[in-house]
Design a protein around this motif. Sequence first.
Motif, mmCIF file in Angstrom:
data_model
loop_
_atom_site.group_PDB
_atom_site.id
_atom_site.type_symbol
_atom_site.label_atom_id
_atom_site.label_comp_id
_atom_site.label_asym_id
_atom_site.label_seq_id
_atom_site.Cartn_x
_atom_site.Cartn_y
_atom_site.Cartn_z
ATOM 1 N N SER A 1 40.617 59.766 38.311
ATOM 2 C CA SER A 1 41.024 61.162 38.489
ATOM 3 C C SER A 1 42.321 61.472 37.760
ATOM 4 N N GLY A 2 43.054 60.431 37.346
ATOM 5 C CA GLY A 2 44.330 60.613 36.659
ATOM 6 C C GLY A 2 45.543 60.333 37.524
ATOM 7 N N ALA A 3 45.355 60.197 38.816
ATOM 8 C CA ALA A 3 46.469 59.911 39.726
ATOM 9 C C ALA A 3 46.953 58.478 39.537
ATOM 10 N N ASP A 4 48.274 58.290 39.609
ATOM 11 C CA ASP A 4 48.844 56.945 39.496
ATOM 12 C C ASP A 4 48.311 56.049 40.606
ATOM 13 N N THR A 5 48.201 54.766 40.303
ATOM 14 C CA THR A 5 47.766 53.803 41.310
ATOM 15 C C THR A 5 48.550 52.508 41.127
ATOM 16 N N ASP A 6 48.438 51.619 42.053
ATOM 17 C CA ASP A 6 49.152 50.347 42.040
ATOM 18 C C ASP A 6 48.645 49.462 40.904
ATOM 19 N N GLN A 7 49.563 49.001 40.050
ATOM 20 C CA GLN A 7 49.177 48.189 38.901
ATOM 21 C C GLN A 7 48.577 46.855 39.316
ATOM 22 N N ALA A 8 49.150 46.221 40.313
ATOM 23 C CA ALA A 8 48.652 44.917 40.750
ATOM 24 C C ALA A 8 47.214 45.030 41.244
ATOM 25 N N ALA A 9 46.907 46.058 42.012
ATOM 26 C CA ALA A 9 45.548 46.250 42.516
ATOM 27 C C ALA A 9 44.585 46.544 41.369
ATOM 28 N N CYS A 10 45.022 47.328 40.422
ATOM 29 C CA CYS A 10 44.178 47.664 39.278
ATOM 30 C C CYS A 10 43.887 46.413 38.442
ATOM 31 N N ILE A 11 44.926 45.630 38.174
ATOM 32 C CA ILE A 11 44.730 44.399 37.401
ATOM 33 C C ILE A 11 43.790 43.443 38.141
ATOM 34 N N SER A 12 43.925 43.349 39.444
ATOM 35 C CA SER A 12 43.032 42.493 40.247
ATOM 36 C C SER A 12 41.590 42.958 40.145
ATOM 37 N N ALA A 13 41.383 44.277 40.180
ATOM 38 C CA ALA A 13 40.033 44.832 40.058
ATOM 39 C C ALA A 13 39.433 44.536 38.682
ATOM 40 N N ILE A 14 40.254 44.620 37.651
ATOM 41 C CA ILE A 14 39.789 44.341 36.293
ATOM 42 C C ILE A 14 39.442 42.858 36.154
ATOM 43 N N ARG A 15 40.286 41.994 36.679
ATOM 44 C CA ARG A 15 40.013 40.542 36.604
ATOM 45 C C ARG A 15 38.752 40.177 37.378
#
Length: 118
Positions: free
Chosen positions: A101-115
């Motif tokens: 949606s464009g809203a900022d989110t937690d980088q650590a959680a995002c990186i974990s989801a990508i991994r």
Amino acid sequence: MRYLVPAVILLLSACATAPETETPMPTLPVTPSTHVYSSVLGLTSAELIAQLGSPALQVREGVGLKMQFRRPQCIFDAYLYPPPSGQGVTRVAHSDARLPSGADTDQAACISAIRATR
């Protein structure tokens, strides 16, 4: 009729405003952001790919490189720049994570989801 065109041009030019003068923005040196998640700070593009997989997008921006990783949960952007000397390997100096949606989110959680979905 011959005088109508020059008269219209003169009339329209009288309505024109003077161009605004732009104040030049000061150039700031590229320094690592304090908003970079520490697990990616300083990584090279090869190291970033090894951790997160192939980027969905790579864009050259001047001397920098933007690498974007996308998953349904979030979008992660890593910005890589050369050292201040201008010589050497580009490394992550800044990163952002956001929801679709464009809203900022937690980088650590995002990186974990990508991994997790590599």
